[in-house]
Design a protein around this motif. Structure first.
Motif, PDB file in Angstrom:
ATOM      1  N   PRO A 452       0.833  -1.203   0.000  1.00 60.18           N
ATOM      2  CA  PRO A 452       0.000   0.000   0.000  1.00 60.18           C
ATOM      3  C   PRO A 452       0.870   1.257   0.000  1.00 60.18           C
ATOM      4  O   PRO A 452       1.990   1.266   0.510  1.00 60.18           O
ATOM      5  N   VAL A 453       0.321   2.308  -0.580  1.00 59.15           N
ATOM      6  CA  VAL A 453       1.076   3.556  -0.647  1.00 59.15           C
ATOM      7  C   VAL A 453       1.102   4.227   0.723  1.00 59.15           C
ATOM      8  O   VAL A 453       2.111   4.740   1.178  1.00 59.15           O
ATOM      9  N   TYR A 454      -0.062   4.181   1.336  1.00 60.11           N
ATOM     10  CA  TYR A 454      -0.134   4.814   2.650  1.00 60.11           C
ATOM     11  C   TYR A 454      -0.238   3.753   3.737  1.00 60.11           C
ATOM     12  O   TYR A 454      -0.856   2.707   3.548  1.00 60.11           O
ATOM     13  N   ALA A 455       0.344   4.075   4.871  1.00 59.02           N
ATOM     14  CA  ALA A 455       0.256   3.153   6.000  1.00 59.02           C
ATOM     15  C   ALA A 455       0.176   3.977   7.283  1.00 59.02           C
ATOM     16  O   ALA A 455       0.477   5.173   7.280  1.00 59.02           O
ATOM     17  N   ILE A 456      -0.241   3.314   8.341  1.00 60.41           N
ATOM     18  CA  ILE A 456      -0.314   3.978   9.650  1.00 60.41           C
ATOM     19  C   ILE A 456       0.762   3.387  10.553  1.00 60.41           C
ATOM     20  O   ILE A 456       0.842   2.175  10.719  1.00 60.41           O
ATOM     21  N   GLY A 457       1.596   4.252  11.072  1.00 58.01           N
ATOM     22  CA  GLY A 457       2.630   3.748  11.980  1.00 58.01           C
ATOM     23  C   GLY A 457       3.549   4.893  12.377  1.00 58.01           C
ATOM     24  O   GLY A 457       3.221   6.067  12.176  1.00 58.01           O
ATOM     25  N   ASP A 458       4.704   4.538  12.869  1.00 61.72           N
ATOM     26  CA  ASP A 458       5.688   5.547  13.275  1.00 61.72           C
ATOM     27  C   ASP A 458       6.668   5.719  12.124  1.00 61.72           C
ATOM     28  O   ASP A 458       7.599   4.919  11.961  1.00 61.72           O
ATOM     29  N   GLU A 459       6.434   6.757  11.329  1.00 57.31           N
ATOM     30  CA  GLU A 459       7.223   6.925  10.102  1.00 57.31           C
ATOM     31  C   GLU A 459       8.703   7.113  10.428  1.00 57.31           C
ATOM     32  O   GLU A 459       9.563   6.479   9.826  1.00 57.31           O
ATOM     33  N   LYS A 460       8.956   7.983  11.394  1.00 57.06           N
ATOM     34  CA  LYS A 460      10.345   8.332  11.675  1.00 57.06           C
ATOM     35  C   LYS A 460      11.142   7.101  12.083  1.00 57.06           C
ATOM     36  O   LYS A 460      12.257   6.876  11.620  1.00 57.06           O
ATOM     37  N   ARG A 461      10.528   6.299  12.957  1.00 59.84           N
ATOM     38  CA  ARG A 461      11.299   5.181  13.474  1.00 59.84           C
ATOM     39  C   ARG A 461      11.415   4.045  12.479  1.00 59.84           C
ATOM     40  O   ARG A 461      12.409   3.315  12.470  1.00 59.84           O
ATOM     41  N   LEU A 462      10.381   3.930  11.641  1.00 59.19           N
ATOM     42  CA  LEU A 462      10.477   2.922  10.596  1.00 59.19           C
ATOM     43  C   LEU A 462      11.618   3.292   9.664  1.00 59.19           C
ATOM     44  O   LEU A 462      12.446   2.450   9.296  1.00 59.19           O
ATOM     45  N   MET A 463      11.682   4.584   9.349  1.00 60.85           N
ATOM     46  CA  MET A 463      12.753   5.014   8.457  1.00 60.85           C
ATOM     47  C   MET A 463      14.107   4.799   9.114  1.00 60.85           C
ATOM     48  O   MET A 463      15.068   4.378   8.468  1.00 60.85           O
ATOM     49  N   GLN A 464      14.154   5.093  10.395  1.00 59.62           N
ATOM     50  CA  GLN A 464      15.402   4.891  11.124  1.00 59.62           C
ATOM     51  C   GLN A 464      15.841   3.436  11.022  1.00 59.62           C
ATOM     52  O   GLN A 464      17.028   3.136  10.811  1.00 59.62           O
ATOM     53  N   THR A 465      14.879   2.541  11.183  1.00 61.13           N
ATOM     54  CA  THR A 465      15.208   1.117  11.141  1.00 61.13           C
ATOM     55  C   THR A 465      15.722   0.719   9.772  1.00 61.13           C
ATOM     56  O   THR A 465      16.776   0.082   9.642  1.00 61.13           O
ATOM     57  N   ILE A 466      14.967   1.120   8.746  1.00 58.90           N
ATOM     58  CA  ILE A 466      15.385   0.735   7.391  1.00 58.90           C
ATOM     59  C   ILE A 466      16.758   1.318   7.096  1.00 58.90           C
ATOM     60  O   ILE A 466      17.644   0.634   6.554  1.00 58.90           O
ATOM     61  N   LEU A 467      16.906   2.582   7.491  1.00 60.89           N
ATOM     62  CA  LEU A 467      18.173   3.263   7.234  1.00 60.89           C
ATOM     63  C   LEU A 467      19.322   2.530   7.898  1.00 60.89           C
ATOM     64  O   LEU A 467      20.399   2.341   7.312  1.00 60.89           O
ATOM     65  N   ASN A 468      19.100   2.114   9.121  1.00 59.23           N
ATOM     66  CA  ASN A 468      20.142   1.428   9.866  1.00 59.23           C
ATOM     67  C   ASN A 468      20.524   0.125   9.197  1.00 59.23           C
ATOM     68  O   ASN A 468      21.712  -0.172   9.007  1.00 59.23           O
ATOM     69  N   VAL A 469      19.511  -0.630   8.829  1.00 64.96           N
ATOM     70  CA  VAL A 469      19.776  -1.937   8.218  1.00 64.96           C
ATOM     71  C   VAL A 469      20.506  -1.763   6.886  1.00 64.96           C
ATOM     72  O   VAL A 469      21.517  -2.417   6.612  1.00 64.96           O
ATOM     73  N   VAL A 470      19.964  -0.844   6.088  1.00 64.57           N
ATOM     74  CA  VAL A 470      20.598  -0.616   4.775  1.00 64.57           C
ATOM     75  C   VAL A 470      22.000  -0.051   4.977  1.00 64.57           C
ATOM     76  O   VAL A 470      22.942  -0.436   4.283  1.00 64.57           O
TER      77      VAL A 470
END
Lengths: 742, 152
Positions: A452-470
């Motif tokens: 889905p294009v839109y989702a409900i959650g904690d955007e900042k922390r999700l990005m932090q997680t992805i960023l960290n892993v990548v």
């Protein structure tokens, strides 16, 4: 008898006179005796109280008296006597004969009775003797019982082992008048008996005997007091007196009960028991023997001692346990207080550092970015960029540390907003691209078609997680490429993965996002994988030794992922074979009904509602020319047909049902409120009435309440931006109400 | 002078005005309202403001020079001035008016006089700065360029 009629010879010899004299005297004495006997009888019977046979006595008395009388009268017959005397003599003899016969007959009945009385007397005497004996026995037993009670009382009145044992010996010695009394206790090893207490000898030497002597076994095998030989080792306590006979010795076992013997629903088990040996010696040369009651006394005492000792042991044990608990309590209390102090100190530190560390960081970052926008030489620009990058990194690290502490506390809560999921990935890509291109790594992103294009959650922390892993993937790869895939995890595949802590729960308004980051880098030794997610742990592989690993990154990611009800893991086939980091998180699915707007928020996402207000007739009332002009300009910019007035009278004059909205500035005073009331009066039908919106610069709840009370349909705060006004108008047209939150 | 240079100058000057607090976000708003239909919106608004302010300042001077000062009247003038200045984004003028109003409430004549001086000064500064800005804009337009759009 008269002399004429008798045929008796009356020799006239001297010898006859002599004989006659003797007869005469004898008869006299007989008569005397016969008369005195009844007198005696009467006298003694009168004296004695009890004599059943009075009648017999009378008879007997009469018999005797008559016999006496007869003999007395006989005295007169020796010489010449008259006929009267002869008659009297005859009468008395006849009487005597009668009475004596009667008496003889009576005696036949009486004598057996008298004899039986005697028998009974004997019998009673025997009986009395027997009773006396028994009485003596009972007294002795009573005595014994008293001694036992007294002993028990003495023994049980103390809970101290030593006192109990000492008292026992002393009291026993006293009660039974013993020469010596000794107690042998088993040693620690259980193989010997040690002389622990004696009565007379003050300091028993640690004299021991082996426990497996036959005599000891004999005593231990029975719960009775057993007589033992005075020569056996346990009894040889005193130096042998030599020529004298040693007194009898008795030994009895004393069970020593331990706490462990008392099972909860069970009396002490008969097996595994410790015994002590009590040895009692009668005084030598006393020829005393052990009586049964004495032995019983000894046995009872031994039992009592056992109980008293066990009580003492239990008490000791419980007191020791209590002391231990108290100590532990104190220690725990101290530890708790220390922990609290530590936590408080840490919280204080965090609170301070939170602010203190962030402020300079922000200053550095802000000023560096400002600096970037000024004119700089290329070298300067490079330097500023480096400063910016480093300070961003530092800021991130500081945030990470602070976040991690909050995460560990459990006090961190995820935000929950609607955000663009696709753009999160794109942004991550944009951030990582420069670094990747420097390292000549190929970055690819693949988003699943059903993501889905839109989702409900904690955007900042999700990005932090992805960023960290990548970021990690990029960091640890020297060549090759990084591929990022993101897709919706289906329920079946979720069930396939068996993770111990992760139980996905499918539901209607949530979906599970799965992200996989594959790199072709150095890889990780499978043994090191478990430690990756623990903070500050660094694997000492060749590849990582050179890089400055972010000790916290993965740990924080793991916590974020856990908070998002997901799971993160890393797979690697080994060193040099690259690695794949994957995670699954739960995100909400947004839909229209989720967005409810109880109050109008000024920052509205663009493209919302009708933005075409062409020709909307509005009236602006403001007594300040400049302000009026600005508001008019704003509304005109949005396409409205605006009329302006400066006073309430003018407003009422100009206002018509064509005007849809009246904007009035209420900072001028009470006028505006009156005006609102008047407008309400003007337009009785609700549909015709224009909506009244107040504009004010002051953020006062009172103002808001006043507006609502006079029936205004809205309140907005100045300054009003173009977007805000647009939002207000669309809100008004849709809902006919717009009250900004103050 | 070339347009780019002028524009750079304009940009710098505007930035300076914002940094120094002469202008605030309201001014940006006002600038946004200027479009093709109303190309002189800002200038027109500014002249309206200057006109209005002059009137208010004269009234204030008059009121404060009375023997017995009518503080209510003074307060209402200051209130008006505050409203206008905040509508156009003259931040410093607005702040001076707020201070002035406080002293009016306390009916402190001396401080009111001082405040009036302060307000007058700020107003003069604002007027001159804005006029400088407008002359720059005029030059830009004259040189064939367009006035840059400032983002907040």
């Amino acid at each position: 008898m008269s002399i004429e009629s008798c045929n008796c010879i009356e020799p006239q010899w001297q010898a006859d006179e002599l004989l006659m004299r003797y007869q005469y005297i004898s008869d006299f004495f007989i008569a005397l005796a016969y008369f005195s006997i009844p007198l005696e009888l009467i006298y003694f019977v009168k004296k004695s109280a009890v004599f059943p046979y009075r009648w017999v006595l009378v008879q007997f008395g009469a018999f005797i008296v008559l016999c006496g009388a007869t003999h007395l009268i006989n005295l007169w017959t020796f010489t010449m006597h008259s006929r009267t005397v002869a008659v009297v003599m005859t009468t008395s003899k006849v009487l005597t004969a009668v009475v004596s016969c009667a008496t003889a007959l009576m005696l036949v009945h009486i004598i057996p009775d008298l004899l039986s009385v005697k028998t009974r007397e004997l019998f009673l005497k025997n009986k009395a003797a027997e009773l006396d004996r028994e009485m003596g026995l009972i007294r002795t037993q009573e005595e014994t019982g008293r001694h036992v009670r007294m002993l028990t009382h003495e023994i049980r009145s103390t809970l101290d082992r030593h006192t109990i044992l000492k008292t026992t010996l002393v009291e026993l010695g006293r009660t039974l008048a013993l020469e010596e009394c000794a107690l042998w206790m088993p040693t620690r090893t259980g193989l010997e008996l040690q002389l622990s207490y004696t009565l007379r000898q003050q300091n028993p030497v640690g004299y021991t005997v082996p426990i497996h002597l036959p005599v000891i076994n004999q005593v231990f095998s029975s719960n009775r007091a057993v007589k033992i030989s005075p020569n056996c080792p346990v009894a040889r306590l005193r130096p042998h007196a030599g020529k004298f006979m040693p007194g009898e010795v008795v030994a009895v076992r004393v069970p020593l009960l331990h706490l462990s013997n008392f099972q909860i629903y069970d009396w002490p088990a008969v097996s595994s028991r410790n015994y002590a040996l009590m040895v009692l010696m009668l005084p030598s040369d006393s020829a005393r023997q052990w009586h049964v009651h004495e032995l019983e006394l000894v046995e009872v005492v031994a039992d009592q001692v056992a109980v008293a000792l066990s009580h003492a042991a239990i008490l000791e044990e419980s007191m020791r346990a209590r002391d231990q608990l108290m100590e532990q309590n104190v220690a725990l209390d101290l530890a708790r207080r220390e922990a609290e102090t530590a936590i408080r100190a840490r919280n204080d530190f965090l609170a301070v550092m939170n602010h203190e560390m962030r402020t300079p960081m922000h200053a550095i970052i802000a000023l560096s970015s400002l600096l970037q926008e000024t004119e700089l030489t290329p070298e300067q620009r490079l330097m500023v960029e480096t400063i910016l990058k480093s300070s961003n990194l530092l800021a991130t690290l500081i945030n990470d540390v602070l976040d991690l502490s909050r995460l560990e506390d459990g006090s961190l809560q995820l935000d929950s907003t609607t955000f663009n999921l696709h753009s999160v990935f794109r942004e991550v890509l944009n951030l990582i691209k420069p670094v990747a291109s420097v390292k000549k790594l190929l970055l690819t992103l693949h988003l699943g078609p059903d993501l889905p294009v839109y989702a409900i959650g904690d955007e900042k922390r999700l990005m932090q997680t992805i960023l960290n892993v990548v970021g990690n993937a990029v960091k640890f790869s020297k060549e090759g490429g990084i591929s990022i895939t993101a897709f919706v995890a289906k329920a079946e595949s979720l069930k396939d993965m068996r993770f111990p802590d992760f139980i996905p729960v499918p539901s209607d308004n949530h979906f599970y996002l799965r992200v996989q980051v594959k790199d072709s880098g150095a890889g990780i030794n499978p043994q090191d994988i478990p430690t990756l997610f623990t903070k500050f742990a660094q694997t000492q592989t060749l590849a990582t030794r050179n890089s400055s690993g972010n000790g916290l990154g993965l740990a924080i990611c793991k916590r974020f992922v856990n908070l998002m009800e997901g799971h993160i893991w890393i797979e690697s086939e080994g060193i040099g074979k690259g690695c794949t980091a994957s995670f699954i998180v739960k995100l909400g699915i947004p839909d229209r009904s989720n967005e409810s707007k109880p109050s109008f928020a000024p920052k509205v996402l663009g493209n919302h509602g009708p933005s075409n207000f062409a020709g909307l007739k509005v009236l602006v009332m403001d007594d300040n020319g400049v302000s009026r002009t600005v508001t008019k300009g704003l509304l005109v910019h949005l396409g409205c047909d605006v009329t302006t007035v400066g006073t309430s009278e003018e407003c009422l004059r100009v206002l018509s049902h064509e005007h849809k909205v009246v904007f009035m500035d209420v900072s001028s005073g009470i006028e505006s409120y009156d005006l609102a009331v008047r407008i309400h009066e003007m337009f009785t039908k609700r549909q015709d009435r224009p909506l009244i919106v107040a504009l004010t610069g002051n953020t006062n709840k009172v103002t808001k309440e006043k507006c609502m009370r006079v029936g205004m349909d809205g309140l907005i705060l100045k300054p009003v931006s173009v977007d805000k006004m647009r939002g207000v108008l669309s809100e008004l047209l849709e809902h006919r109400v717009v009250f900004e939150t103050i | 002078m070339n347009v780019a240079h002028l524009q750079r100058q304009w940009r710098g000057y505007t930035k300076y005005l914002f940094m120094e607090g002469y202008l605030d976000d309201q001014f940006l708003l006002v600038q946004q309202l200027q479009d093709e239909e109303k190309p002189d919106f800002v200038v027109e608004l500014a002249s309206l403001f200057f006109h209005d302010s002059q009137r208010i300042l004269d009234g204030l001077t008059n009121a404060l020079n009375q023997e017995s000062i009518d503080f209510k009247k003074v307060d209402s003038y200051v209130h008006q001035f505050r409203g206008s200045s905040s509508s156009i984004g003259a931040q410093r003028v607005k702040n001076a008016c707020i201070v002035f109003r406080n002293f009016c409430e306390e009916k402190d004549a001396n401080s009111c006089h001082k405040c009036l001086q302060q307000v007058k000064q700020e107003y003069c500064l604002f007027k001159s700065k804005l006029e400088t800005l407008f002359s720059l804009e005029h030059q830009i337009v004259g040189a064939g360029g367009s006035i840059p759009v400032m983002s907040s």
